[in-house]
Every structure is written in structure tokens, then in C-alpha cells.
Design a protein around this motif. Structure first.
Motif, PDB file in Angstrom:
ATOM      1  N   LYS A   8       2.323   1.690  -3.447  1.00 19.89           N
ATOM      2  CA  LYS A   8       1.261   2.100  -4.363  1.00 19.89           C
ATOM      3  C   LYS A   8       0.995   3.596  -4.265  1.00 19.89           C
ATOM      4  CE  LYS A   8      -3.570   1.131  -5.548  1.00 19.89           C
ATOM      5  NZ  LYS A   8      -4.777   0.326  -5.179  1.00 19.89           N
ATOM      6  N   GLN A   9       0.976   4.119  -3.037  1.00 20.02           N
ATOM      7  CA  GLN A   9       0.733   5.547  -2.834  1.00 20.02           C
ATOM      8  C   GLN A   9       1.877   6.386  -3.399  1.00 20.02           C
ATOM      9  OE1 GLN A   9      -0.386   6.631   1.183  1.00 20.02           O
ATOM     10  NE2 GLN A   9      -1.509   4.709   1.467  1.00 20.02           N
ATOM     11  N   LYS A  65       5.464   6.184 -15.910  1.00 22.13           N
ATOM     12  CA  LYS A  65       5.296   4.797 -15.496  1.00 22.13           C
ATOM     13  C   LYS A  65       6.526   3.944 -15.784  1.00 22.13           C
ATOM     14  CE  LYS A  65       0.274   4.833 -15.990  1.00 22.13           C
ATOM     15  NZ  LYS A  65      -0.910   4.212 -16.627  1.00 22.13           N
ATOM     16  N   GLY A  91       6.779  10.539  -3.455  1.00 19.20           N
ATOM     17  CA  GLY A  91       6.368  10.430  -4.854  1.00 19.20           C
ATOM     18  C   GLY A  91       6.613  11.720  -5.626  1.00 19.20           C
ATOM     19  N   HIS A 105       8.542   3.304 -12.694  1.00 15.40           N
ATOM     20  CA  HIS A 105       7.877   2.715 -11.523  1.00 15.40           C
ATOM     21  C   HIS A 105       8.639   1.496 -11.008  1.00 15.40           C
ATOM     22  CE1 HIS A 105       3.583   4.572 -11.874  1.00 15.40           C
ATOM     23  NE2 HIS A 105       4.545   5.477 -11.852  1.00 15.40           N
ATOM     24  N   ARG A 160       4.227  10.246 -12.618  1.00 13.02           N
ATOM     25  CA  ARG A 160       3.537  10.083 -13.898  1.00 13.02           C
ATOM     26  C   ARG A 160       4.293   9.183 -14.876  1.00 13.02           C
ATOM     27  NH1 ARG A 160       1.498  16.277 -15.221  1.00 13.02           N
ATOM     28  NH2 ARG A 160       0.283  16.583 -13.312  1.00 13.02           N
ATOM     29  N   GLU A 178       0.825  -1.198   0.000  1.00 15.91           N
ATOM     30  CA  GLU A 178       0.000   0.000   0.000  1.00 15.91           C
ATOM     31  C   GLU A 178       0.869   1.263   0.000  1.00 15.91           C
ATOM     32  OE1 GLU A 178      -3.202   2.433  -0.209  1.00 15.91           O
ATOM     33  OE2 GLU A 178      -3.154   0.233  -0.445  1.00 15.91           O
ATOM     34  N   GLU A 181       3.210  10.770  -0.319  1.00 20.04           N
ATOM     35  CA  GLU A 181       2.957  11.795  -1.339  1.00 20.04           C
ATOM     36  C   GLU A 181       4.185  12.693  -1.550  1.00 20.04           C
ATOM     37  OE1 GLU A 181       1.124  13.107   2.602  1.00 20.04           O
ATOM     38  OE2 GLU A 181       1.131  11.312   1.319  1.00 20.04           O
ATOM     39  N   SER A 205       1.756   6.387  -7.254  1.00 21.09           N
ATOM     40  CA  SER A 205       0.613   7.117  -7.821  1.00 21.09           C
ATOM     41  C   SER A 205       0.940   8.579  -8.092  1.00 21.09           C
ATOM     42  CB  SER A 205      -0.588   7.035  -6.876  1.00 21.09           C
ATOM     43  OG  SER A 205      -0.330   7.739  -5.661  1.00 21.09           O
ATOM     44  N   HIS A 206       2.005   9.086  -7.498  1.00 19.95           N
ATOM     45  CA  HIS A 206       2.404  10.488  -7.695  1.00 19.95           C
ATOM     46  C   HIS A 206       3.498  10.633  -8.752  1.00 19.95           C
ATOM     47  CE1 HIS A 206       0.500  10.627  -3.687  1.00 19.95           C
ATOM     48  NE2 HIS A 206       0.203  11.879  -3.985  1.00 19.95           N
ATOM     49  N   HIS A 220       8.947  12.188  -8.853  1.00 23.78           N
ATOM     50  CA  HIS A 220       8.347  12.737 -10.077  1.00 23.78           C
ATOM     51  C   HIS A 220       9.145  13.932 -10.587  1.00 23.78           C
ATOM     52  CE1 HIS A 220       5.481  14.189 -13.002  1.00 23.78           C
ATOM     53  NE2 HIS A 220       5.451  15.360 -12.388  1.00 23.78           N
TER      54      HIS A 220
END
Length: 448
Positions: free
Chosen positions: A14-15, A23, A69, A26, A21, A11, A66, A18-19, A73
């Protein structure tokens, strides 16, 4: 310890992801975070802390997902080269101004000439294609390198054998109402394919015999260059041959090819050139042009007519020129190959200096892009395309003053080139695509 099976860690990852872009990174980010979590958890377990508690504390110690991430990013986000786009915008505006000025001047000789509106259409199509390609993943093209190579060769042969005859040359393919000089487009496609082939050719195949390995290297290093070279020369297109060979040489240097292979390329290619050209009756025409270049004061009304008219147009312009669309009936092809002296004639020497500054900025900025790209395939693409543009920018300018032999080179984005200009915009799109992913691709490479 299989951290990826722990629900809390899944989890958390995953969080974080998600921030981000991009991919493509990842997988790398996941592996990096799992490694950090592994180290923290093992350290806590060694202190006697229970596994579930160690996991919770490790996640808490990592920080807010967040924020993590957002940091990843920022590092790996796609980049837009606004400087290159701004340069292209200036080139486009200058090109439209130039072509409409040429249309006004040509209208005295050719009624209802509409090259200005055609230039607008080709520019719109070219810009749309450039932007579309810039957002695409250029690396997906690499796996089609051999297909692109052989497909280009087949179209080259088809164009030569069945294409329309223009100025005595069989090279134009008719697609609806559009006539494409595919021989002039072939260097772009072949260099795109060679970038993929050469950037991966160093990989050694398992269980490959020495003889087969050497045969494969000879083919990859020499055969794939000589074959299109012969076809282009047979099409009597020295100009396209020159930009193709220069693009190949630059690509080999950028990929840090062994000096022996590089020198072998040069010697073998020059041998091929001489063999093909000495068997061609077209050789006498090329020798005539070279002789005229070396003796600029001879035959001013014959072989040196265009050169003399170009010099006269430039000398008569002064700083401010003769005005928009000034009549210049003595200089042929000024809307295409002789656009540089025509612009100076219309808008003065300041216009020539401005174009020169734009070209220098374009070259300098493209070199800066190349230095920032670390992916071998992307670097090979940018370097070879840059070589093509440098020649096509510089040669027509030198040619206008008699400092280079007369040829069919046209200044990209400024001269009227018809559909050919669309493909030049597409080439810029490839450069933008490489730049956009320059902070993504290297990361992927490191994770493998």
C-alpha cells in the motif's frame, strides 16, 4: 503461500503504490513485488527461519517503500510531449498571422470580412479540445470502435442525403450557426474506429466454424473499408477518399498485416474506385483537372488559371515578399486552399522555407513518437492520423508549384478551415494522449 493476506505485506504494498500516480500499473507493480517477496521469503524459510521473521526480513531487504514507489513512478509516469506542443504553438501563431493577413487582403473585395476573429475562436476551442483529449485515456475509445464506425456511416449517409448544398455537393450539416462538412471529417472518425477493429481482429473466437471465420475475416479486411469508400466517392469527394485510403494502407503496414491481405486491399479498392467513378458524370470534371495538371502550359485562362496565378505570385515575391496583407486579387481561395502561395507572396520565399521546415519537423517528430509506442492500438492511431496530416501538409505545397493536381487540400493549422480545424486539433490531442501513456500501456499488456 498467500502473501496478499499477510497484514505486513499488504501495508508495505500500500505504501509503495501510494507513490505511483498511474493507477493503471498498480496491479502489475503489486504482482511484481509479491513475486520478489515470495522468492525472498521462501529462501529464508528454507534456512529454517520462522515465517513471521522471514516476512519482516524480506520487507526490510526490499528497501524503503517510498523509494521503491518513486522509482516505479519515474518509469511509469505519464509523459507530456513538450516538443509537439511547442510545434503546435508555432503553427497556431503562424496560422493566426496568415489568416489576419488574408483578412486584410480580402477586405478590399469583401467588406467586413471577419475570418481572423473566427480563426481565433476556432483555435481557442481547438486547443481546449486538444488538451482535454490529451489527458484522457485513449484506450477507452477502443471498445466503442464498432459503434463509432457505424455511427459515422449513418451520419455520412444523412449528410449526403439531407446536408446543405455547397459548390454542388450535398455534405454540409448545419449545427446551429456552424456548417460542418462531415464528409471531410469522416476519414478521421473511420480511421479511429478501424484502429480499434484491426488491432484486435486477429483474436480467434472459440467454437467458430471455418466458414463463419472466413466470412468475418473478409468483412473485417475488405467490407469495412469498401463501404465508406463508396459513400465518400458518391459524395464526389476524391480528396477525402485519398486521405482515407492512404490512412488505411499505412495502418495495415504498421499492424504488420499479411502481404496477401494488403495487396488484396489495394486491388479490391481500386476496382471499387473505377466501378463507382465510371458511373459518375463527375468523372469528366476530375479527368479535366488531371489533364490540366499533366499539361500545365495549356489553357492558362481556364483550367490552369489558378496554377498560373499561384506560380506568378510565388515568382514575384522575392525573398521578403510584398508585405503583410498585400493585395492579391488574381488568386482565388488564397485564405484556404491557396494559403501557401499567398504567404510566400506576402512574406517572401523565406516564409515558404520556414513553413516547409516546420512541416518536416512535425513529420519527423511524429515518426519518432510512433517508434516509441508499443501498444498496437496506439501505434495504429498515430500512424493513420500522421498519414492524414502528411498528405494535407505536403499536397497544398506541391500544388502551389504545379507538382500535384489542383485539389481542395488546405494546410492544417495555418489555412482558414473553419470548424474543420477544430477536429484537426482534436486529432493532435489523440496523438498526445497516446504519447502520454506510452510507458503505461505496454506494462499492462505484459502483465496479462
Amino acid at each position: 503461500m498467500q502473501l496478499k493476506y499477510e497484514e505486513n505485506i499488504r501495508e508495505f504494498l500500500k505504501q509503495v503504490l501510494s507513490h505511483i500516480r498511474a493507477k493503471e500499473v498498480h496491479r502489475e507493480v503489486r504482482m511484481e513485488l509479491e513475486s520478489h517477496l515470495q522468492d525472498i521469503i521462501e529462501e529464508k524459510l528454507s534456512k529454517g527461519i520462522a515465517l513471521n521473521t522471514a516476512i519482516q526480513e524480506a520487507i526490510s531487504q526490499m528497501g524503503a517503500p517510498e523509494l521503491i514507489g518513486a522509482q516505479f513512478h519515474k518509469v511509469h509516469r505519464p509523459r507530456t510531449d513538450w516538443k509537439l506542443l511547442a510545434l503546435m504553438a508555432v503553427f497556431m501563431l503562424f496560422g493566426l498571422l496568415a489568416v489576419f493577413a488574408a483578412q486584410v487582403s480580402l477586405s478590399e473585395r469583401i467588406p467586413f470580412n471577419q475570418i481572423g476573429m473566427k480563426q481565433v475562436i476556432y483555435t481557442i476551442v481547438g486547443v481546449a479540445l486538444m488538451l482535454t483529449i490529451s489527458f484522457a485515456n485513449y484506450q477507452k475509445l477502443a471498445k466503442y470502435s464498432w459503434t463509432l464506425y457505424f455511427g459515422t456511416l449513418l451520419l455520412l449517409l444523412y449528410a449526403i442525403m439531407t446536408g446543405g448544398r455547397v459548390n454542388g455537393l450535398h455534405s454540409y450539416l448545419q449545427i446551429g450557426v456552424i456548417a460542418l462538412n462531415f464528409v471531410s471529417l469522416s476519414p478521421y472518425f473511420i480511421l479511429l474506429s478501424l484502429a480499434g477493429i484491426w488491432s484486435t481482429s486477429s483474436k480467434v473466437k472459440s467454437n467458430e466454424s471455418f466458414i463463419r471465420s472466413m466470412a468475418r475475416k473478409v468483412w473485417i479486411n475488405f467490407g469495412i473499408v469498401i463501404l465508406p469508400s463508396i459513400i465518400i466517392l458518391k459524395a464526389h469527394s476524391i480528396v477525402d477518399f485519398v486521405i482515407f485510403i492512404v490512412g488505411c494502407m499505412v495502418m495495415l503496414l504498421v499492424l504488420k498485416t499479411k502481404r496477401s491481405i494488403f495487396l488484396a486491399h489495394i486491388s479490391l479498392l481500386f476496382g471499387t474506385i473505377l466501378f463507382v467513378m465510371l458511373k459518375e458524370t463527375y468523372l469528366s470534371y476530375r479527368i479535366g483537372r488531371l489533364t490540366a495538371f499533366l499539361n500545365p502550359n495549356e489553357d492558362p485562362l481556364g483550367t490552369n488559371y489558378v496554377l498560373n496565378q499561384s506560380k506568378k505570385a510565388i515568382e514575384s515575391a522575392g525573398w521578403w515578399g510584398h508585405g503583410f496583407g498585400a493585395s492579391l486579387n488574381t488568386l482565388p481561395e488564397f485564405h484556404s486552399t491557396m494559403m501557401f502561395p499567398f504567404l510566400i507572396y506576402c512574406f517572401g520565399w523565406l516564409a515558404g522555407i520556414l513553413i516547409l521546415m516546420l512541416v518536416i519537423l512535425f513529420i519527423f517528430h511524429s515518426l519518432q513518437i510512433s517508434k516509441k509506442v508499443h501498444d498496437p492500438y496506439g501505434k495504429a492511431l498515430i500512424s493513420s492520423l500522421l498519414a492524414l496530416f502528411v498528405i494535407q501538409f505536403i499536397w497544398p505545397m506541391l500544388m502551389s508549384f504545379g507538382w500535384a493536381p489542383l485539389s481542395s487540400f488546405s494546410i492544417p493549422f495555418i489555412s482558414y478551415q473553419g470548424a474543420h480545424g477544430v477536429f484537426q486539433f482534436a486529432a493532435i490531442g489523440v496523438i498526445l494522449s497516446v504519447y502520454r501513456r506510452k510507458d503505461i500501456i505496454p506494462s499492462i499488456s505484459k502483465s496479462k
